[in-house]
Write a protein that holds these residues in place. Sequence first.
Motif, PDB file in Angstrom:
ATOM      1  N   ALA A 139      -8.759   6.491   2.105  1.00 25.53           N
ATOM      2  CA  ALA A 139      -8.535   7.875   1.568  1.00 25.53           C
ATOM      3  C   ALA A 139      -6.924   7.482   1.069  1.00 25.53           C
ATOM      4  CB  ALA A 139      -8.197   8.967   2.644  1.00 25.53           C
ATOM      5  N   THR A 140      -6.730   8.231  -0.161  1.00 23.42           N
ATOM      6  CA  THR A 140      -5.168   8.020  -0.750  1.00 23.42           C
ATOM      7  C   THR A 140      -4.790   9.347  -1.034  1.00 23.42           C
ATOM      8  OG1 THR A 140      -5.720   6.059  -1.468  1.00 23.42           O
ATOM      9  CG2 THR A 140      -3.756   6.853  -2.400  1.00 23.42           C
ATOM     10  N   ILE A 141      -3.560   9.744  -0.872  1.00 22.68           N
ATOM     11  CA  ILE A 141      -2.912  11.079  -1.044  1.00 22.68           C
ATOM     12  C   ILE A 141      -1.719  10.730  -2.159  1.00 22.68           C
ATOM     13  CG2 ILE A 141      -1.806  13.321  -0.188  1.00 22.68           C
ATOM     14  CD1 ILE A 141      -3.520  13.029   2.326  1.00 22.68           C
ATOM     15  N   ASN A 142      -1.842  11.398  -3.323  1.00 18.65           N
ATOM     16  CA  ASN A 142      -0.654  11.305  -4.124  1.00 18.65           C
ATOM     17  C   ASN A 142      -0.158  12.666  -4.471  1.00 18.65           C
ATOM     18  OD1 ASN A 142      -0.729   8.307  -5.528  1.00 18.65           O
ATOM     19  ND2 ASN A 142      -2.659   8.952  -4.987  1.00 18.65           N
ATOM     20  N   ILE A 143       1.137  12.698  -4.580  1.00 19.47           N
ATOM     21  CA  ILE A 143       1.770  14.011  -4.917  1.00 19.47           C
ATOM     22  C   ILE A 143       2.775  13.808  -6.018  1.00 19.47           C
ATOM     23  CG2 ILE A 143       3.287  16.005  -4.465  1.00 19.47           C
ATOM     24  CD1 ILE A 143       2.321  15.763  -1.454  1.00 19.47           C
ATOM     25  N   ASN A 144       2.311  14.326  -7.163  1.00 20.93           N
ATOM     26  CA  ASN A 144       3.062  14.222  -8.620  1.00 20.93           C
ATOM     27  C   ASN A 144       3.177  12.738  -9.052  1.00 20.93           C
ATOM     28  OD1 ASN A 144       3.517  16.891  -8.576  1.00 20.93           O
ATOM     29  ND2 ASN A 144       5.582  16.717  -7.345  1.00 20.93           N
ATOM     30  N   GLY A 145       1.974  12.091  -8.859  1.00 21.69           N
ATOM     31  CA  GLY A 145       1.943  10.647  -9.058  1.00 21.69           C
ATOM     32  C   GLY A 145       2.390   9.752  -8.371  1.00 21.69           C
ATOM     33  N   LYS A 146       2.994  10.145  -7.129  1.00 19.12           N
ATOM     34  CA  LYS A 146       3.401   9.140  -6.105  1.00 19.12           C
ATOM     35  C   LYS A 146       2.643   8.962  -4.850  1.00 19.12           C
ATOM     36  CE  LYS A 146       8.229   9.643  -7.702  1.00 19.12           C
ATOM     37  NZ  LYS A 146       9.771  10.020  -7.318  1.00 19.12           N
ATOM     38  N   ILE A 147       2.247   7.857  -4.317  1.00 18.50           N
ATOM     39  CA  ILE A 147       1.519   7.572  -2.869  1.00 18.50           C
ATOM     40  C   ILE A 147       2.332   8.374  -1.907  1.00 18.50           C
ATOM     41  CG2 ILE A 147       0.364   6.175  -1.431  1.00 18.50           C
ATOM     42  CD1 ILE A 147      -0.308   4.343  -3.747  1.00 18.50           C
ATOM     43  N   VAL A 148       1.803   9.048  -1.148  1.00 19.08           N
ATOM     44  CA  VAL A 148       2.396   9.614  -0.163  1.00 19.08           C
ATOM     45  C   VAL A 148       1.762   9.087   1.275  1.00 19.08           C
ATOM     46  CG1 VAL A 148       2.906  11.717   1.299  1.00 19.08           C
ATOM     47  CG2 VAL A 148       2.847  11.819  -1.072  1.00 19.08           C
ATOM     48  N   PHE A 149       0.340   9.016   1.283  1.00 19.39           N
ATOM     49  CA  PHE A 149      -0.408   8.470   2.434  1.00 19.39           C
ATOM     50  C   PHE A 149      -1.339   7.439   1.841  1.00 19.39           C
ATOM     51  CE2 PHE A 149       0.762  12.368   4.343  1.00 19.39           C
ATOM     52  CZ  PHE A 149       1.310  11.924   5.685  1.00 19.39           C
ATOM     53  N   SER A 150      -1.310   6.069   2.201  1.00 23.66           N
ATOM     54  CA  SER A 150      -2.282   5.227   1.503  1.00 23.66           C
ATOM     55  C   SER A 150      -3.663   4.868   2.579  1.00 23.66           C
ATOM     56  CB  SER A 150      -1.460   3.746   1.656  1.00 23.66           C
ATOM     57  OG  SER A 150      -1.119   3.385   2.796  1.00 23.66           O
ATOM     58  N   PRO A 151      -4.314   4.095   1.865  1.00 26.07           N
ATOM     59  CA  PRO A 151      -5.367   4.097   2.671  1.00 26.07           C
ATOM     60  C   PRO A 151      -5.420   3.238   3.935  1.00 26.07           C
ATOM     61  CG  PRO A 151      -5.947   3.468   0.321  1.00 26.07           C
ATOM     62  CD  PRO A 151      -4.549   3.692   0.554  1.00 26.07           C
ATOM     63  N   GLY A 152      -4.212   2.331   4.230  1.00 24.89           N
ATOM     64  CA  GLY A 152      -4.166   1.673   5.219  1.00 24.89           C
ATOM     65  C   GLY A 152      -3.646   2.697   6.444  1.00 24.89           C
ATOM     66  N   GLU A 153      -2.953   3.859   5.941  1.00 26.60           N
ATOM     67  CA  GLU A 153      -2.465   4.767   7.073  1.00 26.60           C
ATOM     68  C   GLU A 153      -3.561   5.535   7.533  1.00 26.60           C
ATOM     69  OE1 GLU A 153       1.903   5.914   6.182  1.00 26.60           O
ATOM     70  OE2 GLU A 153       0.481   5.756   4.096  1.00 26.60           O
ATOM     71  N   ILE A 154      -4.506   6.215   6.509  1.00 24.52           N
ATOM     72  CA  ILE A 154      -5.559   7.396   6.674  1.00 24.52           C
ATOM     73  C   ILE A 154      -6.918   6.020   7.078  1.00 24.52           C
ATOM     74  CG2 ILE A 154      -6.698   9.039   5.871  1.00 24.52           C
ATOM     75  CD1 ILE A 154      -4.578   9.803   4.376  1.00 24.52           C
TER      76      ILE A 154
END
Length: 298
Positions: free
Chosen positions: A90-105
């Motif tokens: 799972a990857t979460i981006n806000i305004n084109g910047k990664i906030v949470f990476s797959p390694g975290e979630i």
Amino acid sequence: MPRPHIVFSRFLIMGKISHTFILAALLLYFCNGFISFAYGHSLVFGPEIFSSESGKSQQVVKHFSVHDINQKYFVSVQGGSDSEKGVSRATININGKIVFSPGEIGKPFKMLTKPVKLQMQNDISVEMTGESGSPIIVTIMSLKAQRVTAKISPLGGRVNLEEYALVTFPAKAFDVTQVVRMSINASPATQDIFEANATGPRLPYEIRINTGYKAPATTVAISVKYPDAFFSSDYQMHICARMYDNPDTPDVHDRFCLIDSGVGHSGVIFTSLPKEVFSSHYGKNGTYEAIITAVLIQ
């Protein structure tokens, strides 16, 4: 009036990832001298539920706006009721910047929190490819104060924190006029207590009802506003209260307990709070306070 039915949460403590230090440091970063009782939190996005279908990759992009870019904001991610299985990717981006990476979630977790800088207009992108299909709940909040104060006479009265909760005190709840304060908070210590003995995701904040140095002598009606994403999910919604002394389990202290609740189509969960949820252990300087949230259970 009969006492509301309380369900004591007897859940095993899972492999908890404590985030108390991280979130405490985060709050100090946001506001020097932060005191959780004095400040509130304000929703700017969510809570929204995201999930993958049968392990298939799925990306969702949503738009939201804020009025004040100078506010301090943080984003929180909760695992669903199957969070012990983890989310494969799972990857979460806000305004084109990664906030949470797959390694975290992509590993078991309960709640992750990070500061985030927002613009007036914002896009959030959530991509999930988890084989387990376990959902996540994403919320963005600010430290904008959200609290209200009302005087409740012996005839009864209401405390209304718009968009969050309405509390109704019946006649004879107090024998003299009492000042009651209601606020919204996201306390790391409260989250740790919740994770230790409750299950399933919840609203990423709690509602605090402070009645000063006198607890109500009666049950109290409460309705809590829930997000649309919660109603459209496959979960059941219940109000959950932190209780220091539960009459049903006198030998166990300071646990979150489910309280029988009803769900209205007007966007609220409602129940009657037993007077035991108000405890002098929770309020500042020994004042009586109830700590309430809404929990999702499959």
